[in-house]
Write a protein that holds these residues in place. Structure first.
Motif, PDB file in Angstrom:
ATOM      1  N   PRO A  12     -30.534 -49.492  52.570  1.00 59.39           N
ATOM      2  CA  PRO A  12     -30.051 -50.276  51.431  1.00 59.39           C
ATOM      3  C   PRO A  12     -30.369 -51.770  51.526  1.00 59.39           C
ATOM      4  O   PRO A  12     -30.729 -52.398  50.529  1.00 59.39           O
ATOM      5  CB  PRO A  12     -28.535 -50.039  51.451  1.00 59.39           C
ATOM      6  CG  PRO A  12     -28.373 -48.731  52.134  1.00 59.39           C
ATOM      7  CD  PRO A  12     -29.464 -48.692  53.172  1.00 59.39           C
ATOM      8  N   LEU A  13     -30.249 -52.363  52.722  1.00 58.64           N
ATOM      9  CA  LEU A  13     -30.544 -53.795  52.852  1.00 58.64           C
ATOM     10  C   LEU A  13     -32.037 -54.065  52.697  1.00 58.64           C
ATOM     11  O   LEU A  13     -32.428 -55.073  52.094  1.00 58.64           O
ATOM     12  CB  LEU A  13     -30.023 -54.325  54.187  1.00 58.64           C
ATOM     13  CG  LEU A  13     -28.504 -54.343  54.322  1.00 58.64           C
ATOM     14  CD1 LEU A  13     -28.100 -54.789  55.718  1.00 58.64           C
ATOM     15  CD2 LEU A  13     -27.870 -55.245  53.276  1.00 58.64           C
ATOM     16  N   LYS A  16     -32.791 -53.992  49.032  1.00 58.05           N
ATOM     17  CA  LYS A  16     -32.360 -55.227  48.350  1.00 58.05           C
ATOM     18  C   LYS A  16     -33.376 -56.342  48.546  1.00 58.05           C
ATOM     19  O   LYS A  16     -33.720 -57.061  47.610  1.00 58.05           O
ATOM     20  CB  LYS A  16     -30.988 -55.682  48.859  1.00 58.05           C
ATOM     21  CG  LYS A  16     -29.859 -54.852  48.368  1.00 58.05           C
ATOM     22  CD  LYS A  16     -29.596 -55.152  46.919  1.00 58.05           C
ATOM     23  CE  LYS A  16     -28.380 -54.382  46.445  1.00 58.05           C
ATOM     24  NZ  LYS A  16     -28.339 -54.276  45.002  1.00 58.05           N
ATOM     25  N   SER A 112     -26.058 -51.773  57.300  1.00 55.77           N
ATOM     26  CA  SER A 112     -26.045 -51.572  55.848  1.00 55.77           C
ATOM     27  C   SER A 112     -24.713 -50.990  55.397  1.00 55.77           C
ATOM     28  O   SER A 112     -24.155 -51.398  54.379  1.00 55.77           O
ATOM     29  CB  SER A 112     -27.177 -50.636  55.421  1.00 55.77           C
ATOM     30  OG  SER A 112     -28.423 -51.266  55.553  1.00 55.77           O
ATOM     31  N   TYR A 113     -24.209 -50.045  56.174  1.00 54.09           N
ATOM     32  CA  TYR A 113     -22.919 -49.429  55.831  1.00 54.09           C
ATOM     33  C   TYR A 113     -21.795 -50.463  55.879  1.00 54.09           C
ATOM     34  O   TYR A 113     -20.958 -50.524  54.982  1.00 54.09           O
ATOM     35  CB  TYR A 113     -22.612 -48.262  56.771  1.00 54.09           C
ATOM     36  CG  TYR A 113     -21.308 -47.599  56.442  1.00 54.09           C
ATOM     37  CD1 TYR A 113     -21.181 -46.788  55.317  1.00 54.09           C
ATOM     38  CD2 TYR A 113     -20.186 -47.820  57.236  1.00 54.09           C
ATOM     39  CE1 TYR A 113     -19.981 -46.196  54.995  1.00 54.09           C
ATOM     40  CE2 TYR A 113     -18.977 -47.231  56.925  1.00 54.09           C
ATOM     41  CZ  TYR A 113     -18.868 -46.416  55.805  1.00 54.09           C
ATOM     42  OH  TYR A 113     -17.684 -45.841  55.484  1.00 54.09           O
ATOM     43  N   THR A 116     -22.564 -52.877  52.793  1.00 49.79           N
ATOM     44  CA  THR A 116     -22.686 -52.345  51.424  1.00 49.79           C
ATOM     45  C   THR A 116     -21.843 -51.100  51.181  1.00 49.79           C
ATOM     46  O   THR A 116     -21.715 -50.673  50.037  1.00 49.79           O
ATOM     47  CB  THR A 116     -24.151 -51.988  51.104  1.00 49.79           C
ATOM     48  OG1 THR A 116     -24.534 -50.839  51.877  1.00 49.79           O
ATOM     49  CG2 THR A 116     -25.090 -53.143  51.357  1.00 49.79           C
ATOM     50  N   GLN A 118     -22.847 -48.286  52.074  1.00 47.25           N
ATOM     51  CA  GLN A 118     -23.857 -47.241  51.940  1.00 47.25           C
ATOM     52  C   GLN A 118     -24.768 -47.285  53.169  1.00 47.25           C
ATOM     53  O   GLN A 118     -25.424 -48.284  53.423  1.00 47.25           O
ATOM     54  CB  GLN A 118     -24.671 -47.479  50.666  1.00 47.25           C
ATOM     55  CG  GLN A 118     -25.541 -46.341  50.259  1.00 47.25           C
ATOM     56  CD  GLN A 118     -26.206 -46.615  48.918  1.00 47.25           C
ATOM     57  OE1 GLN A 118     -26.419 -47.770  48.538  1.00 47.25           O
ATOM     58  NE2 GLN A 118     -26.528 -45.568  48.196  1.00 47.25           N
ATOM     59  N   CYS A 121     -29.852 -45.011  51.432  1.00 51.43           N
ATOM     60  CA  CYS A 121     -30.042 -44.766  50.008  1.00 51.43           C
ATOM     61  C   CYS A 121     -30.374 -43.284  49.829  1.00 51.43           C
ATOM     62  O   CYS A 121     -31.181 -42.748  50.580  1.00 51.43           O
ATOM     63  CB  CYS A 121     -31.204 -45.603  49.464  1.00 51.43           C
ATOM     64  SG  CYS A 121     -30.884 -47.370  49.426  1.00 51.43           S
TER      65      CYS A 121
END
Length: 129
Positions: A12-13, A16, A112-113, A116, A118, A121
């Motif tokens: 996820p990072l 982004k 990331s968790y 975010t 999450q 992804c």
């Protein structure tokens, strides 16, 4: 100058950051390749997937390869925002920044968790590549 970025599309990072780079990539100096794409091994058989998965990689059009924060710095520089990462390339700071990046890269899903909510992804996809 053109740079192809090889990034983890399940992070996820990472997603982004790529989304921000895409937004600023108006001069099209960057190309984006998701190493988690099922077709990646067929399209790039000459690249070491394990190495790419351990840290971000970029390949310039002349064949030079950059990794880690050097890659990140060049990506942002090519979209006109190199000043954001430039201090991380200063001689004394560089050593600490590179070590911190290596820790981040190794634990990017867990980080990331934490940031975010999450860990991965489900199948993130970038738009306007």
């Amino acid at each position: 100058m053109h740079l192809t970025l090889f990034y983890d599309g399940m992070c996820p990072l990472c997603q982004k950051e790529m989304q921000h780079l895409i937004k600023y990539n108006t001069a099209k100096h960057l190309a984006f390749v998701d190493i988690m794409d099922p077709e990646f091994p067929e399209k790039y058989p000459h690249l070491d997937w394990e190495a790419l998965n351990n840290r971000i990689h970029g390949e310039f059009s002349d064949g030079r390869v950059v990794t880690g924060l050097d890659c990140t710095y060049w990506a942002w520089k090519l979209v006109g925002k190199g000043w954001v990462y430039a201090p991380l390339r200063w001689p004394v700071v560089r050593w600490f920044a590179d070590h911190a990046y290596n820790i981040f890269a190794k634990h990017r899903y867990k980080i990331s968790y934490w940031l975010t909510g999450q860990e991965r992804c489900p199948r993130c996809e970038l738009k306007n590549q």
